[in-house]
Enzyme design. Sequence first.
Site, PDB file in Angstrom:
ATOM      1  N   TRP A  99       0.817  -1.222   0.000  1.00 27.11           N
ATOM      2  CA  TRP A  99       0.000   0.000   0.000  1.00 27.11           C
ATOM      3  C   TRP A  99       0.849   1.270   0.000  1.00 27.11           C
ATOM      4  O   TRP A  99       0.310   2.364  -0.082  1.00 27.11           O
ATOM      5  CB  TRP A  99      -0.919   0.010   1.223  1.00 27.11           C
ATOM      6  CG  TRP A  99      -2.057  -0.969   1.148  1.00 27.11           C
ATOM      7  CD1 TRP A  99      -2.301  -1.888   0.140  1.00 27.11           C
ATOM      8  CD2 TRP A  99      -3.114  -1.129   2.092  1.00 27.11           C
ATOM      9  NE1 TRP A  99      -3.431  -2.603   0.421  1.00 27.11           N
ATOM     10  CE2 TRP A  99      -3.959  -2.157   1.609  1.00 27.11           C
ATOM     11  CE3 TRP A  99      -3.432  -0.513   3.302  1.00 27.11           C
ATOM     12  CZ2 TRP A  99      -5.098  -2.571   2.304  1.00 27.11           C
ATOM     13  CZ3 TRP A  99      -4.561  -0.922   3.991  1.00 27.11           C
ATOM     14  CH2 TRP A  99      -5.387  -1.937   3.492  1.00 27.11           C
ATOM     15  N   GLY A 158       4.681   2.159 -10.928  1.00 27.40           N
ATOM     16  CA  GLY A 158       3.744   3.283 -10.957  1.00 27.40           C
ATOM     17  C   GLY A 158       3.647   3.993 -12.297  1.00 27.40           C
ATOM     18  O   GLY A 158       3.037   5.057 -12.388  1.00 27.40           O
ATOM     19  N   GLU A 163      11.649  -5.753  -9.549  1.00 24.89           N
ATOM     20  CA  GLU A 163      10.821  -4.593  -9.863  1.00 24.89           C
ATOM     21  C   GLU A 163      11.642  -3.596 -10.677  1.00 24.89           C
ATOM     22  O   GLU A 163      12.419  -2.812 -10.091  1.00 24.89           O
ATOM     23  CB  GLU A 163      10.356  -3.912  -8.571  1.00 24.89           C
ATOM     24  CG  GLU A 163       9.469  -4.777  -7.703  1.00 24.89           C
ATOM     25  CD  GLU A 163       8.551  -3.939  -6.834  1.00 24.89           C
ATOM     26  OE1 GLU A 163       7.338  -4.024  -7.020  1.00 24.89           O
ATOM     27  OE2 GLU A 163       9.051  -3.174  -6.001  1.00 24.89           O
ATOM     28  N   GLY A 198       1.538  -2.590  -6.213  1.00 29.60           N
ATOM     29  CA  GLY A 198       1.398  -1.314  -5.533  1.00 29.60           C
ATOM     30  C   GLY A 198       0.004  -0.735  -5.759  1.00 29.60           C
ATOM     31  O   GLY A 198      -0.970  -1.144  -5.116  1.00 29.60           O
ATOM     32  N   GLY A 199      -0.098   0.202  -6.690  1.00 28.41           N
ATOM     33  CA  GLY A 199      -1.344   0.948  -6.921  1.00 28.41           C
ATOM     34  C   GLY A 199      -2.594   0.087  -6.996  1.00 28.41           C
ATOM     35  O   GLY A 199      -3.616   0.398  -6.375  1.00 28.41           O
TER      36      GLY A 199
HETATM   37  P1  PGA Z   1       2.960  -0.391  -8.786  1.00 23.72           P
HETATM   38  O1  PGA Z   1       4.039  -0.509  -7.593  1.00 23.72           O
HETATM   39  O2  PGA Z   1       2.225  -1.707  -8.831  1.00 23.72           O
HETATM   40  O3  PGA Z   1       2.086   0.753  -8.392  1.00 23.72           O
HETATM   41  O4  PGA Z   1       3.726  -0.153 -10.033  1.00 23.72           O
HETATM   42  C1  PGA Z   1       4.740  -1.703  -7.341  1.00 23.72           C
HETATM   43  C2  PGA Z   1       5.661  -1.516  -6.186  1.00 23.72           C
HETATM   44  O5  PGA Z   1       6.218  -0.417  -6.025  1.00 23.72           O
HETATM   45  O6  PGA Z   1       5.879  -2.443  -5.379  1.00 23.72           O
END
Ligand code: PGA
Length: 253
Positions: free
Chosen positions: A9, A172, A166, A236-237
């Site tokens: 989150w 993001g 990642e 994330g998002g």
């Molecule tokens: P995202 O972030 O899914 O919003 O791209 C992933 C993360 O930073 O773990």
Amino acid sequence: MAKLYIANWKMCGEPAMALQWAEAMVRLLGATWQGEKQVVVCPPAPLLPLLKSALSASSIALGGQNCHAQPEGAYTGEISAPLLRAVGCDYVLVGHSERRALCGETSEIVRQKAARAIASGLIPVICIGETAQQRAEGQTLEVIQQQIDESLPEGASAQHFVLAYEPVWAIGSGKVPTLDEIAQVHAAIIAHVAQRIGLASPAEIGQVTVLYGGSVKPDNAKDILAVAGVSGVLVGGASLKADDFYTIVESGA
Ligand code: PGA
């Protein structure tokens, strides 16, 4: 092997949202779900006790987003790994690229944090990934191998840690590598970890867990989760909305 789905989150969410999310996830996963898939939520630390109680009847596990390398002491504002464990966490993210970039975390610091997490009974999710520039310069595999060499604690065995690939430019941004690129990097990570910690048999190598993270969404999760070498996803998002995160969890094995 059951895949691992981690919701990160970041610095988002508040108590009412957390309660709604927990209620929705428990309902969507269903009363019969026994945790065949491993689902983990990493909220901002103040929400951990609330989520621990809201998820007590479910198999959804909790994780921290960061921990300190020391178990306790005069480190104002920091969060200790033993305390995360004490409030019910099983996992902790370490070395997320936002912390590497914004908080000056080097791989050496990440290694110390991961070691402390393991010593405290947590599974560290060690995040690695190249920047756009490093990728453009063809350094992706080199950068990742170096991050593994420097971030992995000495003597760690494959069951004691998780890696998350990642790409920094994918976080993001809505951009993702091609499926072939993900497959290639995951294969390289697994091979490098196996060599580094001395795994030889396919069964041992099969225990190396490597998540993909960076713009995982309900509409691309199925394809990403089907890529060889992808043991799960770090989201994330799209993890902030229970419906979207549930769709992602439903997309894979
Ligand atoms: P995202 O972030 O899914 O919003 O791209 C992933 C993360 O930073 O773990």
